[in-house]
Enzyme design. Structure first.
Site, PDB file in Angstrom:
ATOM      1  NE  ARG A  42      -2.234  -1.228   3.503  1.00  0.00           N
ATOM      2  CZ  ARG A  42      -2.547  -0.787   4.718  1.00  0.00           C
ATOM      3  NH1 ARG A  42      -3.631  -0.061   4.893  1.00  0.00           N
ATOM      4  NH2 ARG A  42      -1.808  -1.094   5.758  1.00  0.00           N
ATOM      5  CG  ASN A  50      -3.704  -4.461   3.474  1.00  0.00           C
ATOM      6  OD1 ASN A  50      -3.146  -4.432   2.382  1.00  0.00           O
ATOM      7  ND2 ASN A  50      -3.031  -4.325   4.606  1.00  0.00           N
TER       8      ASN A  50
END
Length: 127
Positions: A50, A68
């Site tokens: 990320r 996520n």
């Protein structure tokens, strides 16, 4: 004579600047804004995927978000110029963060956008 030379140089500089402006404007007009939703599968959690996605998106001046999932994937949306979206798409599909291992990536492109919805690219909490 000197005045003539200076006038010619100014006209050349103005002409070159104007040509560059027109070229930049033509590129801008041909780069439509699009959106892309994505989900990346593989070893993509716990490997700074990320954070790396945010960094890559910001380097391309793209807007959107990434998070996520409870399924062990990473999903998100990205918006921006179509040429930059293609670069980001390849990055999500083939490169990712240094420690990640991408099995596959799924994408869904959505229509021409009039403007980008987010002010920046955000890293969101797991959903």
């Amino acid at each position: 004579l000197l005045q003539s030379i200076i006038t010619s140089l100014i006209e050349i500089k103005y002409s070159d600047t104007y040509r560059i402006f027109l070229l930049n404007e033509r590129v801008r007009m041909n780069s439509k804004l699009i959106g892309l939703s994505f989900e990346v599968f593989g070893k993509v959690q716990g490997v700074f995927f990320r954070a790396s996605t945010v960094e890559k998106a910001n380097s391309l001046s793209l807007k959107g978000w990434v998070r996520n999932t409870k399924r062990g994937t990473v999903e998100g949306e990205v918006e921006g110029e179509s040429s930059k979206i293609e670069v980001m798409k390849r990055w999500l599909e083939k490169e990712g963060s240094p420690s990640s291992s991408i099995e596959k990536a799924e994408f869904k492109e959505y229509s021409d956008l009039k403007h980008q919805s987010n002010a920046s690219f955000l890293k969101e909490k797991t959903k």
